[in-house]
Enzyme design. Structure first.
Site, PDB file in Angstrom:
ATOM      1  N   ASP A 174       0.786  -4.342   4.087  1.00 35.99           N
ATOM      2  CA  ASP A 174       1.067  -5.761   4.308  1.00 35.99           C
ATOM      3  C   ASP A 174       1.835  -5.960   5.608  1.00 35.99           C
ATOM      4  O   ASP A 174       2.265  -5.009   6.258  1.00 35.99           O
ATOM      5  CB  ASP A 174       1.888  -6.325   3.146  1.00 35.99           C
ATOM      6  CG  ASP A 174       1.050  -6.522   1.895  1.00 35.99           C
ATOM      7  OD1 ASP A 174      -0.188  -6.587   2.027  1.00 35.99           O
ATOM      8  OD2 ASP A 174       1.628  -6.600   0.798  1.00 35.99           O
TER       9      ASP A 174
ATOM     10  N   TYR B 277       4.184   6.421  -1.142  1.00 31.96           N
ATOM     11  CA  TYR B 277       5.030   5.405  -0.529  1.00 31.96           C
ATOM     12  C   TYR B 277       6.493   5.759  -0.787  1.00 31.96           C
ATOM     13  O   TYR B 277       6.821   6.361  -1.814  1.00 31.96           O
ATOM     14  CB  TYR B 277       4.761   4.015  -1.113  1.00 31.96           C
ATOM     15  CG  TYR B 277       3.520   3.329  -0.596  1.00 31.96           C
ATOM     16  CD1 TYR B 277       3.603   2.418   0.456  1.00 31.96           C
ATOM     17  CD2 TYR B 277       2.276   3.573  -1.171  1.00 31.96           C
ATOM     18  CE1 TYR B 277       2.472   1.761   0.918  1.00 31.96           C
ATOM     19  CE2 TYR B 277       1.134   2.925  -0.706  1.00 31.96           C
ATOM     20  CZ  TYR B 277       1.249   2.015   0.339  1.00 31.96           C
ATOM     21  OH  TYR B 277       0.128   1.380   0.805  1.00 31.96           O
TER      22      TYR B 277
END
Length: 1189
Positions: free
Chosen positions: A792, A869
């Site tokens: 994002d 992540y």
């Protein structure tokens, strides 16, 4: 500040939308101290976003008046705590956000005059002193009905502008009053007085309600802007016969003494006592001003900024997101003209002086779009192209309106012209019919010429020339833009060291009232300042010969703009108007609609205007293939060939109000015909007369499908090569995998986007084009790009993989890896080792690329097995909610309703306060310092780890994504491992990191982190995570994107499969496929993460306290959405979201927490523009799959 500072001090306050700011200056106008109260951060209990509350009605925006009162107390506490010698303050004035209004009750005067110094303002005045608890502010746009009624009553928009200086605007106070009178008649009837924000503050200081200032009253649609008196007809129309008494006396001029501070201020904060009741101004000359603190009228924020930055005869050019031009006009026998597309305000300190204001929507937004499209997203490249084109841009003009514009009204899109076409009266050229390299200069020239063309009409006749141009805003730091402004306006350009112009203007107004009163009420502001403005620095001077060129170009610009405006009017008057807006066909205009073109300077001939030959060879003009054009049309408002759009609207702007309302075809001196003037201008710009050889018209491109190979556009296929576009040899392409890392700050995410937003892939792809890895014929067509993980906006990646077809061997490029890295900004890197990709040894490079040739069917997203992540956050987020905050109260109230459970701790007992919250925390800044010094205990870290394990395994993650039903099988995702590392201290703050390793991720990992952190800080049992996998739909807020980092995608299955194939092959075999791994590059990746991600992440947190702001935002929420964080860890019915049912007080996300900018300017922009409610938009299943992997 030293406590023994001698001499008077002057306090300027600025009550803006987002904060209350204090500026303290000495007698020589030097800054002594500044302090502020940020409404969202310091007073979160009011639930504001950017200091405002939206609703309850459509387009209604208000601010709590009680919040402003509490902020005043808090601000003075901070002034005293900072060591400011409050008793030395001799005068107070300031500024307020324009148009906002406060409604006092019948008991207000009595309450103001009897304040108890032992109690704060808010407890004594709110709500009793107000007939309405909230104040409508400038962002409110709910009064369109009242605006139209007022204009109809007075005789139209121009008639209202002639009278008040502006047409009717929804935000203007008169229309707000009319709406309150219509919808809330009881509240209106019980209102004794109405103040603007700027007159509300001095009323609190004086203990009585004071008059409105003449400059701020100009933004009400109620005052005659020439006489500075209330207009009875307008008062009657908006508020009935009683409105005059509610507004009080006629508007007050600045620099007068309203009185001295009330007893409450003397006893509570130590301000100097005054003489009560207030004396007539002439008597003040007898007083010793070191013995009292006077209060002067406050004004609006824009007029206050003019006071701080300019003197009469100066202009202020604000180059921000929008462009604002403020012109300080000295008094004259003939008043300035008034227009429906601009504003005229009274000057705060001169009843005859005025301030003209022009506002443009398309400022930095339009410049950035041109930069991104034609200058590779790079300001340095943008400046190079500007400076490479001569003044006048070789006859090329461009008008750029991504948003529907205010001046000229209602136009939208990109419109380009050439001087030769003006004689024909045709519509704008196609965008690609002027060279791509000319657009950067074209947008700067057109934006400034638009303002320049209007100055003469605004100024009264025989006005002296303007003296200085003071540039402010983000773009004022660009020297190229400064110089063009100096040349076009013909003035020296200055920048100011004053960062808080409105507050500084308020402080100067306070000093002026003190200075003037000591002289018996005589003397002007200019007498006091002697025309000198503190902190100005000259940064650009006009070049006389260039300014002469632009003087002749003003009418050329007018002709271009008139065509655009007339085209928009024609489209609106057509039955199918929305389909006509962007049609590029020629539209011949009647000559009376054209503003005639004056002759151009003969010195600007063709030879002078030809750019350097070398530059012409290197600049690649926009060459958009048909397929790419089709993809871009639907989303690009800057394209004149865009498909039908809804008619653009400006609230209250009438489409028939064209530029001719400022200057028309009947202007003196316009006696030549259209053709004669256009030919004259053409002859001087090209060096040829009307009978000479004209510039070749661009050949019409063949419209059709690209050939199947996709490596040549239509023009090239027909053999229409030019010197600027030599036919390039065809080079072989191979499907490749590129291992990259990047810092996502300032980028709109990973995936390339058709609306020209700055994305990682967009920058990477253009770098590959410049390096030769992608041919120019495919430069507009990155259709084969795929990525392993689409991050994002603002999210970083230490490792990611992009697959595409690329040219791996280019003549004269010995190392394609190093070549591409040279074209990339330092925050984007390509990793790896070089394996057998050519019959030559690898070339050593400081910034190597691992370029892995893969199978032709390789797709990065589909082949990726899993992703890792990491999320980083300060450990102080684990401190329990603030006692008494909205979240704390709602959870305790709900817990009190739960029955005791023998299996769990009693829930009906009040929870002991956390040690952190014991004692007096002081100001927001002191509290944040304590939070950063707080250290998490080992027990809480272990509890965090136990709760995190609830994410491991396969679960239904429907509550962690967007728009997925519980029954959707794709919600079943597998988390391989979640690892929480020991806390580490960096600087003053302790940080903790969480590693997620999942097969694929639902949107958002930030929601997973939020559920983890919130459950631990509220002591909700870990079983609440399991509850979130159930069928109940609940709301989970997102943690700030600042802490999220994509570590790397994993390709184990692909590597295993390739290893089996490679067992039978030699590495030199063409079918040999190397494995995909980041292991060989750990050192380089670690150094990159430290420099471009970790350090900057901590810098943003240290500077802005972003995580603390998120923590406060969550704590301020008092609704039902987070009640699942209760002591039993169950989801109560009140927290369940049901389809098509409206929730009371839903949690509102803030877009600020989606920003990760590390630039101070960009971060301020994110706060001021994007810190608004963020409701997640619906997203298609295909896009979700691409995002989640």
């Amino acid at each position: 500040m030293s406590s023994d500072l001698t001499g008077p001090l002057f306090l300027g306050l600025d009550l803006s939308t987002q904060q209350l700011k204090a500026i303290v200056i000495a007698q020589d106008a030097t800054l002594v101290h500044e302090s502020a109260v940020h409404f969202d951060n310091d007073l979160p209990s009011y639930g504001t976003t950017n200091g405002a509350v939206c609703g309850p009605g459509d387009r209604e925006v208000t601010s709590p008046v009680a919040m402003w009162l509490e902020a005043i107390d808090l601000l003075f506490d901070r002034l005293k705590n900072a060591g400011v010698e409050v008793r030395a303050i001799s005068a107070i004035s300031g500024a307020g956000q324009q148009h906002g209004s406060v409604y006092w009750s019948q008991s207000a005067e009595a309450l103001l005059s009897s304040l108890d110094p032992t109690k704060p303002l808010v407890s004594q005045l709110s709500p009793g002193a107000f007939s309405l608890p909230t104040a409508p502010i400038w962002q409110d746009s709910s009064t369109t009905q009242e605006c139209r009624s007022l204009e109809q009553f007075i005789g139209g928009p121009q008639a209202l502008a002639d009278l008040t200086g502006s047409r009717a605007y929804e935000r203007f106070t008169g229309n707000q009053i009319a709406k309150i009178r219509r919808l809330q008649p009881d509240a209106y009837a019980s209102t004794s007085r109405i103040s603007l924000v700027s007159s509300f503050i001095p009323s609190v200081f004086l203990g009585r309600i004071v008059a409105v200032d003449i400059s701020d009253a100009s933004g009400m649609n109620l005052m005659d802007v020439i006489t500075c008196k209330w207009n009875d007809a307008l008062l009657e129309a908006c508020g009935g016969p009683e409105l005059r008494s509610k507004l009080g006396p006629e508007p007050e001029i600045g620099g007068t003494v309203l009185g001295t501070v009330s007893k409450w201020w003397v006893e509570r904060y130590g301000l100097k006592p005054g003489i009560l009741p207030p004396l007539p101004i002439l008597l003040y000359s007898c007083l010793e001003y070191s013995s009292e603190c006077i209060v002067a009228p406050f004004t609006g924020d824009n007029p206050a900024s003019v006071i701080a930055l300019s003197a009469p005869g100066d202009a202020v050019l604000s180059l921000g997101t929008s462009t604002t031009f403020l012109l300080s006009i000295p008094g004259a026998d003939t008043p300035p003209k008034r227009f429906t597309t601009s504003h005229l305000l009274s000057h705060p300190t001169d009843i005859h002086g005025k301030i003209a204001m022009l506002c443009y929507k398309n400022g930095a937004l339009a410049r950035e779009q041109v930069r991104d499209r034609y200058a590779d997203h790079n300001w340095a490249r943008f400046n190079e192209l500007v400076e490479a084109s001569p003044p006048g841009n070789n006859g090329n003009f461009g008008l750029y309106f991504p948003l529907p514009e205010i001046i000229p009204p209602d136009v939208v899109g990109q419109h380009t012209f050439h001087i030769e076409n003006l004689e024909k009266g045709v519509a704008p050229l196609a965008v690609d019919d002027i060279p791509a390299s000319t657009h950067p200069r074209a947008i700067l020239e057109s934006q400034f010429l638009s303002i320049r063309s209007r100055i003469a009409d605004i100024l009264p006749q025989n006005s002296p020339p303007l003296q200085r141009l003071v540039a402010t805003g983000g773009s004022s730091a660009n020297q190229t833009i400064r110089q063009i402004a100096a040349d076009i306006f013909g003035m020296k350009v200055f920048v100011s060291s004053t960062k808080e112009a409105a507050g500084m203007g308020g402080a100067l107004l306070a000093k002026y009232a003190w200075w003037k009163a000591a002289r018996g009420g005589n003397g002007t502001l200019e007498d006091m300042t002697r025309g000198e403005i503190t902190g100005l620095q000259c940064v650009a001077e006009p070049r006389e010969e260039v300014s002469d060129v632009f003087e002749k170009l003003v009418d050329v610009y007018r002709a271009c703009e008139e065509q655009v405006v007339s085209k928009a009017i024609l489209c609106f008057s057509t039955v199918n108007c929305t389909q006509s807006l962007f049609i590029g066909s020629s539209i011949r205009l009647a000559s009376k609609q054209l503003i005639l073109v004056k002759s151009f300077s003969s010195s600007c001939n063709r030879r002078d205007m030809e750019g350097p030959t070398a530059l012409k060879r290197t600049l690649h003009e926009a060459d958009i293939s048909d397929s790419a054009t089709k993809r871009l049309k639907a989303t690009d408002p800057m394209s004149v060939d865009s498909p039908p759009l809804a008619p653009p609207t400006n609230a209250g702007v009438h489409p028939n109000e064209s530029f001719s309302s400022l200057t028309g075809a009947d202007a003196p001196g316009n006696t030549l015909s259209v053709k004669e003037r256009a030919e004259d201008a053409k002859a001087q710009i090209t060096g040829k007369n009307a009978q000479g050889k004209s510039r070749k018209e661009p050949k019409e491109k063949r419209v059709g499908r690209r050939n199947r190979r996709g490596t040549r556009n239509d023009e090239a296929a027909e053999g229409n090569e030019t010197l600027d576009h030599p036919k390039a040899p065809r080079l072989p392409k191979r499907q490749c995998a590129l291992l990259i890392g990047f810092c996502g700050s300032g980028y709109s995410g990973m995936q390339i986007q058709p609306d020209h937003k700055t994305t990682i892939e967009g920058v990477l792809f253009q770098a590959m084009v410049r390096a030769g890895a992608v041919s120019q014929d495919n430069a507009d067509d990155p259709i084969s790009l795929a990525r392993a993980a689409r991050t994002d906006a603002g999210v970083h990646a230490a490792g990611n993989l992009v697959s595409l077809k690329m040219i791996t061997m280019v003549p004269d490029v010995p190392d394609m890896v190093a070549r591409i890295n040279e074209e990339l900004p330092p925050e984007i890197r390509l990793w790896g080792y070089v394996r057998r990709l050519a019959l030559r040894p690898p070339v050593r490079s400081l910034r190597p690329l691992f370029q892995v040739r893969v199978q032709n069917s390789f797709n990065a997203r589909l082949v990726c097995d899993s992703r890792k992540y990491t999320y980083f956050f300060p450990t102080y987020l684990l401190i329990p909610p603030t006692p008494g905050s909205g979240l704390d109260r709602s959870l305790q109230q709900y817990a009190a309703t739960l029955p005791p459970d023998s299996q769990s701790p009693a829930v009906d007992q009040p929870k002991n306060s956390h040690p952190f919250w014991e004692g007096d925390l002081g100001s927001y800044e002191r509290e944040l310092v304590r939070k950063r010094s707080w250290r998490v205990g080992s027990e809480q870290v272990e509890r965090l780890r136990q709760t995190a394990r609830k994410f491991e395994g396969t679960h239904n993650f429907h509550n962690f994504t967007v728009g997925r039903d519980f029954s959707d099988r794709s919600n079943q995702r597998h988390m391989k491992k979640i690892e929480i590392f020991d806390p580490v201290v960096y600087g003053d703050t302790e940080w903790i990191s969480v590693l997620f390793h999942g097969q694929s991720f639902m949107l958002h990992q930030r929601k997973m982190m939020s559920a983890l952190v919130l459950s631990c800080r509220t002591d909700a049992p870990e079983q609440v995570i399991e509850e979130l996998y159930g069928p109940s739909v609940v709301f989970i807020p997102k943690m700030p994107s600042l802490g999220l980092l994509l570590e790397e995608p994993i390709f184990d299955s692909y590597n295993t499969r390739m290893a089996a194939i490679n067992e039978k092959l030699d590495p030199s075999d063409p079918d040999y496929r190397p494995s995909i791994s980041f292991e060989a590059h750990r050192d380089a990746i670690h150094a990159f993460k430290q420099k471009y991600i970790y350090d900057n992440m901590r810098q943003v947190e240290d500077r802005d306290g972003l995580f603390d702001a998120w923590m406060r935002h969550v704590d301020a929420y008092s609704g039902n959405d987070l009640l699942y964080l209760n002591p039993k860890g169950t989801i109560p019915p009140a927290a369940i979201i049901k389809k098509n049912e409206r929730r009371d007080n839903p949690f509102r996300e803030k877009k600020r927490f989606d920003a990760t900018s590390f630039s101070v300017d960009e971060d301020e922009k994110a706060k001021s523009m994007a810190d608004e409610d963020d409701e997640e938009p619906p997203i298609s299943k295909k896009d979700l799959a691409d995002t989640e992997g």
